[in-house]
Each structure stands twice: as C-alpha cells, then as structure tokens.
Design a protein around this motif. Structure first.
Motif, PDB file in Angstrom:
ATOM      1  N   ILE A 424      -1.108  -3.329  13.323  1.00 13.40           N
ATOM      2  CA  ILE A 424      -2.561  -3.302  13.249  1.00 13.40           C
ATOM      3  C   ILE A 424      -3.155  -2.014  13.822  1.00 13.40           C
ATOM      4  O   ILE A 424      -4.251  -1.583  13.420  1.00 13.40           O
ATOM      5  N   ASN A 425      -2.452  -1.379  14.772  1.00 15.32           N
ATOM      6  CA  ASN A 425      -2.987  -0.168  15.400  1.00 15.32           C
ATOM      7  C   ASN A 425      -2.454   1.129  14.791  1.00 15.32           C
ATOM      8  O   ASN A 425      -2.797   2.216  15.251  1.00 15.32           O
ATOM      9  N   LEU A 426      -1.622   1.022  13.773  1.00 17.25           N
ATOM     10  CA  LEU A 426      -1.042   2.235  13.176  1.00 17.25           C
ATOM     11  C   LEU A 426      -1.972   2.769  12.089  1.00 17.25           C
ATOM     12  O   LEU A 426      -1.644   2.805  10.906  1.00 17.25           O
ATOM     13  N   ASP A 441       7.663 -13.333   6.684  1.00 11.35           N
ATOM     14  CA  ASP A 441       6.290 -13.243   6.188  1.00 11.35           C
ATOM     15  C   ASP A 441       5.899 -11.771   6.055  1.00 11.35           C
ATOM     16  O   ASP A 441       6.170 -10.957   6.949  1.00 11.35           O
ATOM     17  N   LEU A 442       5.236 -11.415   4.951  1.00 16.11           N
ATOM     18  CA  LEU A 442       4.905 -10.019   4.684  1.00 16.11           C
ATOM     19  C   LEU A 442       3.424  -9.714   4.840  1.00 16.11           C
ATOM     20  O   LEU A 442       2.914  -8.716   4.327  1.00 16.11           O
ATOM     21  N   ASP A 443       2.689 -10.513   5.592  1.00 16.51           N
ATOM     22  CA  ASP A 443       1.257 -10.277   5.758  1.00 16.51           C
ATOM     23  C   ASP A 443       0.975  -8.959   6.486  1.00 16.51           C
ATOM     24  O   ASP A 443      -0.104  -8.387   6.347  1.00 16.51           O
ATOM     25  N   TRP A 444       1.919  -8.503   7.266  1.00 20.77           N
ATOM     26  CA  TRP A 444       1.714  -7.269   8.039  1.00 20.77           C
ATOM     27  C   TRP A 444       1.534  -6.042   7.168  1.00 20.77           C
ATOM     28  O   TRP A 444       1.033  -5.020   7.606  1.00 20.77           O
ATOM     29  N   TRP A 445       1.949  -6.128   5.881  1.00 19.52           N
ATOM     30  CA  TRP A 445       1.791  -4.975   4.993  1.00 19.52           C
ATOM     31  C   TRP A 445       0.312  -4.618   4.810  1.00 19.52           C
ATOM     32  O   TRP A 445      -0.020  -3.477   4.529  1.00 19.52           O
ATOM     33  N   PHE A 446      -0.532  -5.597   4.951  1.00 21.82           N
ATOM     34  CA  PHE A 446      -1.955  -5.383   4.701  1.00 21.82           C
ATOM     35  C   PHE A 446      -2.531  -4.274   5.576  1.00 21.82           C
ATOM     36  O   PHE A 446      -3.417  -3.526   5.157  1.00 21.82           O
ATOM     37  N   PHE A 447      -2.030  -4.111   6.802  1.00 22.07           N
ATOM     38  CA  PHE A 447      -2.634  -3.196   7.760  1.00 22.07           C
ATOM     39  C   PHE A 447      -2.220  -1.732   7.559  1.00 22.07           C
ATOM     40  O   PHE A 447      -2.801  -0.851   8.184  1.00 22.07           O
ATOM     41  N   ILE A 448      -1.243  -1.479   6.734  1.00 18.04           N
ATOM     42  CA  ILE A 448      -0.799  -0.084   6.553  1.00 18.04           C
ATOM     43  C   ILE A 448      -1.143   0.461   5.172  1.00 18.04           C
ATOM     44  O   ILE A 448      -0.895   1.635   4.896  1.00 18.04           O
ATOM     45  N   ARG A 449      -1.739  -0.353   4.321  1.00 17.04           N
ATOM     46  CA  ARG A 449      -1.894   0.039   2.923  1.00 17.04           C
ATOM     47  C   ARG A 449      -2.861   1.195   2.722  1.00 17.04           C
ATOM     48  O   ARG A 449      -2.727   1.951   1.757  1.00 17.04           O
TER      49      ARG A 449
END
Length: 889
Positions: A424-426, A441-449
């Motif tokens: 989230i902070n990147l 779970d791949l929800d974390w991809w949302f924050f780097i797109r």
C-alpha cells in the motif's frame, strides 16, 4: 551484440591467407574488424586502407611481419589489439609499424616478447592514452618504462601476466640530461595495473616515476599491504588488491596512508574487518566481496563516517549488525551489498542508521523471516533486492514507509501469503519481480497498478481475470513464468515487451479469437516453451500476426511443441512485416526450404539460429527478406550433406547478406565433426558443377558445329526426320504401290510451261495416261509444306525437276531436289528425271555442287525450241515413265 559499444558494422575474418581478397567483401562502413588465425607471412602496408571508417582493429595472428605503414590511412582507428596465437610463432615489428595512427587511444599487445616490439614503442602515436601489455615476458618494470621516454599523453599503463616478481629501486629512472641529472622521470600515468604478476617485493622508492598515480592495481600476486608504504607513492584515489592471498589488513591505516577513496580487497582470505588503526575519513567505497567474513561489528562500522558504498557479497555472514540502537551515529552509506551470504532474518529497524541508503542488495541468502518495520528508516531507498531467499510471508508492515522504492525483487522465493495491504505504501514502484504460490489472494495487486512499468511473475497458475479494474497506464514490460495463464490482458495493452516461459496453456479472456490481440503496441516477444510439455498452443503461435509493431521475436525450446502438434511454420510468421530480429533457439524449425516461410519479413535484418539441428536450407527462403544483413548460426549442427551446396554457392555470390562464422561451421557425419566448407568443396563438386560444365560444353560445341555445317547438316537432319515419318506411314502399306506416276518439282515462274505443255502430254495424250502431282493443285491444304513435299515424292514413282535459273535460286525448289536426291540414294532406284528448260552452261552449274555431280552420273533432257524435236522429247519422256510399269493404288 555490439550496440553497447556504438558499433554499426562488425566483421570477423578467420583463417585468412590473402587479406586483400578477404577485405574486399567487408562493407566500407565497417568500424570493427576482428582478424583471427592469420596465416600469411606479412601484412602489407595499406592493406586496411580501404576501411577508412575503422574504429577498432583486433589481430590474432601466427608468425607475421608487420611492415612499416601497415596501419596507414586509418584516420579513425582508436583501438588496436595485437596478439600472437602460439608460443612458437614470431611477430616482427619495425620502427615505423605504427606510423599514421594519429587517432589511436588504446594499444594492447599480447603474448609477444617485449624485445620484438620494443623498437616500436619509441614511436607510439602521440595520442595513445592506454597501453596494455599482456604476457610479454617482462621481468623488470624499467625494461618497459625506459622505452617510453617522456611520452606525456600516456595515462593508463597495464602490465598484466608478466614475470615481474619485484619492484626494484633500480626501476626508478632519472633524467639523462646533464642539466637536470638526478631528477626523476615524471610520467603522467594515472592508472597502473600489475595484475597477475609474481610480485612479492616492493623496494624503497621503486615507483618514483608515477607521482600522478590515481589508480594502482595489484592482483594474483604475493605482495603484502605493508610493502606498498615504501613504494614512493604518496596518494592513490583507487587501490585494488585482488586475490593476493593475505588474510589480515588494516583497512583504515591503508586508506589514510594513501588518502584512498576507493579500496578494493576482493577475493582474499580476510576474516576480520580491522578498522582501528589509522583513519577511514577519506574512504568512500570499500569492496570486501569474496572473503571469509562471518560478522560485521557495529563499532568497526562506526569508523566509516564518509563511506558511500560497501560491498560484503560472497562472504559467510550470518548476522548483520549495523544499526543496533537509537544512539548509533548516522552513516552515509548509499549502496550496501550483502548478497550471497548466510543471513537468516532481517530484524526490526536493522537499517535505521542508514538514512541515505538508496540500494540494498540481500539476494541469494537464507532469509526466511522479515520482521515488521525491518526496513523502517530507509527513507531514501530506491532498490530492494531480496531475490532467491526463503521468504514465505509478506505482511502489511514488511515494506511500510518505503515510499520511494522503485525496484523491488522478490523473485525465486516461496511466498504463500501476502497481506492485502502489503504494497500500500509503494507509491513509486516501477519494477516488480515476484514468485508466489497460485492459491494466495491477489488483491494486493491493486495498490501497484498505477505506478508499475515492468513486472515479472513466476507462479504455478496465473489467474488475473478478476484482479484489475483499470489498465496499467505506464506499463512497458511483462514477464511471466507459469505453465497456465488466464488473464484479461487488455490491462497490459500499453506493454512493449512480453516474456513467456514454460507456458502450457494461455487464455486471453478479453480476446477469445486471438490470445495476443490485446498487445497492439508490443515490440519484443520472448517465448520459452516448457521442456517436457507438448501441449497444443497453436492458437498462440498463429496469433502473432496480430502484433503489427513487433520488431524482436525470440522462440526458445519450441521444438517439441511445433513437431508434436504439426504447427504450420508458414503461418507462424505471417503479418510480421516490421520484424527486424528473429532469434530461433532449439525452435524445431529445421527445414528452411520454402520462400513462403519468411514471406512477410520485409524488414528483417538479423536472423539468429541457435542450438538447432538444421536439416535443410534453400537460398530461396531468403529472397523475401530484402533488408536481411546478418545470419548467425550459434551452436548449430548441420548434417554433412551436399544439399547445402546451394547455400554455400548463394553465400559466395551474394554481397547483401553475411553469415557470421559460417566458414568455421562444422557438420556431423557418423558422429564425427568436420569443417562444413571443407566437406562441401571436396565432396559436392561433381554433381551440379560438373553437369553444368558438360552441358555448357556440349551446347557450345553443338552451336559451333551448326554454325560451321549448317548447309550440309541441316537438310540431312530435316530429311531424316521426314524420311522416318514417311517410312512409318508406309510401313503398313504396300511399298510397291504408288498414288502418282510423277511428282513435278518446278518454280512458279515456269508454271505456264507445266500446265500448257507437261500436263497435257502426260495426263491427256495416251494411252497410257499418267497421273501427275503438282503442288498448286495436289498439295493438301493446311498441311506443313515440307510434309506435303515429302509425301508427294514418296507417293510418286518418278520425280521430275524442271531446271531453270529461277528454279536454282529458289529455296523450296532446292529442298525438293534435295529430297528427291536423297531418295535416289537411299532406295537405289532410278526415280529422278532432270529437264532443263533454260540453256545453262556447266560453268554456271559449277556453283551448284550437288546438281553438277548428279549430271555426271545421269542422262538428262533438254527442252528443244524446234517443234519436231519437241515431239521426240515427249516420246522419250513418256517411254521412261512407262518403263517401270503402272501399279497405282
């Protein structure tokens, strides 16, 4: 391959004997030339002068004489390397060998005795800044420096792999000028490299001639650091002591003595970082890679107050203690490399005192746990490399506060869990590499797109159907290592580079009809097949025609896929009209035998075939590629077969395309490798070349014979053809029965005499009444004239030739006479009657050889002017015709 050196055209010549001939094939724009295994006794002056754009010249030769002026007229040559190939060879230099090299900056001479080129050193071009002497049997440094004189432009001197075991006081040269006698020779050399000598002793003031030295390198020798202090060197910016074998070094003492800014101590046996003697304030870069360090102590690190770069890679470090408490003074480190060690974990705030750190490399360790807030304090960090560790979990706080990180590498780990807000902070992340288990779970991809440009993913199953809401606006390159790929690739529509590895199944949910339809801007495609799988992904191969911007294509390990699924190669490269580089490695495309395979590759410039067994190549396959410049065969196997002779002939005849290294290519016969060119030239000459020679010779001979004997042979051939034809027609008929009594051969100018006199007397006065054949009345309409003539002659018992001057000048009349004459000779029958209407003397008939000979053997009739004699003429003629009987059909 040469783009990083800014070369435009590179040429390699191997095994050359006639250099003039070989270099005629080199393009005029050649700026890099490599000449290896040169066999001739000399290299003549001006042999390279045609290549005026030459920038780099590398010569690896056997025994040769480098004559004066050999490098003349090379105004742009900046780099020259000369190497002797074998120990027993001899290379001869002259005083003016290097004459004319006014732009030369770097000269390297390898494996040649100093005595052979020492005379040339006096006249080294003024602009030379780098002199590299390798394996020249130099024993003392002064043996070399005495020949350099006061050469002011030389900056870098490398004496590598020689026999220098000691730097002597006697190596310190003084001026010979009486006015300045006793003063040291002052070289402007700033870089001195003595790597791979046997150096173990450095005497007092032995390096007095190098007061401007900035970089000093000693490697693979037995010298101790303490020996350097008496060398006469006062200050060194970069000191490199690599692979010297010592295990103890006082780092700060060495740095402070020479005011060292960059200290390189790689690949020794150092097991402790000793920093308490002297001062390390001048030190900005320290490289201790490849040693035996097991730990880093905090107090010793505190001595590096101005250190910017620290390389601790390839040691045995298990625990990294740099920042232990809040009172720890801040270090100025910008780059810290602790890769290839044995770190097991990263503790909380372990790098808190490194506020200026921008690059942190922790790859190839054993890290299995990263404590929350472990990277806290790294406010300026740009690159974090954790590749090839044992990480299995990334929490929400693992990378917290890394707001400026642009490059994050988590590749080759065993990650099985990501917290939802792990990234989230990147906010600044641009390059992201990760390996993870497919079930997470791949929800974390949302924050780097929004920020990521390049992404590399390795997983069991890549399923991205429901992850993204919007496209990646800045995306450039995607690398996927996964056997099963299902994704909405429309989100990567801006990608210019795509890498696919070990793929078995590929589905683009956004374009059901074409897997690659979303990649409209793709310029580079790398595909590596699964080495053990033969799944049918033909739709993927055929969909490459939907890549209108593709310029680079790499197909690797596709041999099983293509052969097992019988993929149509002709369809694979369809539509790739902008492709410039095609690299096929173990691709399974082993039969290049059709012009349709590369029919759309109009822009292709480079064709690379690697790790492949090539069964067939026809030159026609290259006809559709007008811009093709280079073909590379790398680790390619050819069967020893004469069917490649056409490829060799094409290569020798074309100036447009160069096949790099083809003359060193080997072919395989009965598990034995031999030179391919040698095989083709010695075993494949007899087929096509010999046949072409024989055909050309026979055609030329036939043309000459026809030209010389046209008059005498042509009619024989023509007569023979029609004789055989008539013989076949009459074979089934009674040869003693004829259709006509007489065939009359005459010229149209005498047609009135024939119709008013001859025909009435033969056909109407009787009995007997004779049946006469004349061409104007009896020839079959629409039939070939020659066939009519032949049939009429053979269907008639007699042939009468009405001889006049106009008759003798007619080609058709001459033909009829020839045919009648040949019949007379072949059948041995008296079937030919000559009637002369004109009074023609024997002198006139002398020009008609065959008629003249015929008159010597046969009685002929002459047409009289007197009417009474004309009655006798007809009586005689009728008697002759009636004499042989009348058995007509």
């Amino acid at each position: 391959m040469f783009s990083e050196f800014n070369f435009s055209t590179a040429v390699q010549c191997d095994g050359v004997e006639n250099l003039y001939v070989a270099l005629k094939e080199a393009p005029l724009e050649t700026d890099w030339l490599c000449l290896t295994n040169y066999h001739a006794a000399t290299i003549e002056p001006g042999v390279f002068s045609r290549l005026t754009n030459l920038n780099v010249l590398y010569i690896k030769t056997r025994s040769v004489d480098l004559l004066p002026g050999v490098f003349s007229n090379l105004p742009q040559l900046t780099t020259l390397w000369i190497k002797r190939e074998y120990r027993n060879d001899s290379v001869t230099f002259h005083k003016d060998t290097f004459l004319g090299l006014n732009s030369l900056h770097e000269l390297k001479i390898s494996s040649i005795e100093l005595s052979a080129f020492k005379v040339s050193l006096v006249n080294i071009p003024y602009g030379v800044e780098h002199l590299i002497l390798e394996d020249n049997n130099i024993t003392y440094l002064s043996d070399l420096t005495a020949s350099l004189g006061t050469f002011r432009n030389l900056k870098n001197l490398a004496v590598i792999g020689n026999n220098i075991s000691e730097l002597r006081k006697a190596d310190c040269l003084t001026l010979q000028n009486p006015a300045n006698y006793g003063q040291f020779v002052n070289f402007n050399i700033t870089h001195l490299d003595l790597t791979s000598n046997k150096l173990s002793i450095i005497e007092q003031n032995s390096l007095c001639n190098f007061p401007h030295l900035k970089c000093f390198t000693v490697g693979s020798s037995g010298v101790e650091p303490d020996n350097l202090y008496q060398s006469g060197i006062k200050r060194i910016k970069t000191l490199s002591l690599q692979n010297t074998g010592f295990n103890i070094v006082e780092i700060c003492e060495l740095a402070s003595h020479f005011k060292v800014e960059e200290l390189l101590l790689m690949f020794n046996f150092i097991d402790k970082m000793n920093t308490f003697k002297g001062s390390c304030k001048s030190l900005k870069k320290l490289n201790l890679s490849g040693n035996d360090l097991t730990k880093i102590e905090v107090k010793k690190m505190q001595r590096f107050t101005n250190l910017l770069e620290l390389d601790l890679s390839k040691n045995d470090i298990e625990n990294l203690k740099i920042c232990t408490n809040e009172s720890m003074p801040m270090l100025k480190l910008v780059n810290l490399n602790v890769s290839d060690n044995f770190l097991l974990s990263v503790q909380k705030r372990q790098f808190e005192c490194l506020k200026e750190l921008k690059i942190l490399s922790l790859e190839n360790n054993k890290i299995n746990f990263i404590e929350d807030l472990a990277f806290d304090g790294l406010d300026e960090l740009r690159l974090l490399n954790l590749k090839n560790n044992n990480l299995f979990r990334i929490s929400d706080l693992t990378f917290s506060n890394l707001f400026l990180v642009k490059h994050l590498n988590l590749y080759e780990n065993t990650i099985s869990h990501f917290d939802q807000k792990a990234f989230i902070n990147l906010f600044s992340l641009q390059d992201f590499m990760v390996t993870y288990d497919f079930s997470i779970d791949l929800d974390w991809w949302f924050f780097i797109r929004k920020s990521v440009r390049n992404m590399s993913v390795k997983t069991n199953i890549l399923d991205l159907r429901n992850v993204f809401e919007d496209e990646f606006p800045l995306f450039e390159a995607l690398q996927i290592d996964s056997p099963n790929i299902v994704a909405n690739f429309n989100v990567f529509a801006e990608a210019k580079e795509l890498h696919l590895k070990n793929m078995v199944y590929f589905e683009n949910t956004d374009a059901l009809w074409s897997p690659l339809a979303s990649f409209k801007n793709l310029e580079k495609l790398y595909f590596t097949g699964h080495p053990l799988d033969v799944s049918n992904i033909s739709d993927f191969f055929y969909s490459m025609e939907n890549l209108p911007s593709l310029k680079f294509l790499f197909l690797h390990d596709t041999d099983k896929i293509i052969k097992y699924n019988q993929i149509n190669i002709i369809k694979v490269f369809k539509g790739l009209s902008h492709l410039k580089v095609l690299h096929l490695k173990n691709s399974g495309i082993d039969h290049l035998d059709s012009k349709d395979i590369f029919s759309d590759l109009y822009a292709l410039e480079f064709l690379i075939i690697e790790d492949q067994i090539v069964q067939e190549i026809e030159p026609i396959v290259f006809d559709s590629m007008p811009n093709l410049k280079y073909i590379y065969f790398l680790q390619t196997t050819f069967p020893c077969s004469c069917k490649f002779k056409g490829l060799l002939s094409w290569l020798e005849s074309t100036m447009r395309v160069s096949i790099i290294g083809f003359y060193q290519q080997e072919c395989l016969i009965n598990h034995v490798r031999i030179n391919f060119i040698f095989f083709l030239n010695n075993n494949c000459q007899s087929d096509l070349d010999f046949i072409m020679f024989i055909v050309s010779f026979l055609c030329t001979l036939l043309f000459m014979c026809i030209s010389l004997f046209y008059e005498s042979i042509w009619w024989y051939l023509l007569y023979m053809i029609y004789t055989v034809k008539c013989w076949l027609n009459r074979k089934l008929q009674d040869k003693d029965k004829y259709e006509y009594d007489v065939f009359v051969s005459y010229n149209t100018n005498n047609e009135m005499w024939v119709t008013e006199h001859l025909l009435p007397n033969l056909e109407q006065d009787g009995p007997p009444f004779f049946k006469v054949c004349i061409h104007n009345r009896d020839f079959e309409i629409g039939r070939d004239i020659v066939e009519n003539i032949m049939d009429s002659i053979y269907k008639s018992r007699w042939t009468i030739s009405v001889i006049t001057r106009s008759y003798l000048q007619s080609n058709w009349c001459s033909l009829e006479m020839r045919m009648a004459t040949y019949r007379l000779l072949t059948e041995s029958k008296n079937s030919f009657i000559l009637i002369f209407l004109d009074k023609i003397s024997r002198e006139e008939l002398h020009y008609y050889y065959r008629l003249s000979k015929l008159l010597d053997k046969k009685t002929y009739l002459e047409w009289p002017d007197d009417e009474d004699k004309q009655k006798l003429f007809w009586a005689r003629l009728r008697k002759v015709i009636a004499k042989s009987g009348r058995q007509l059909k």
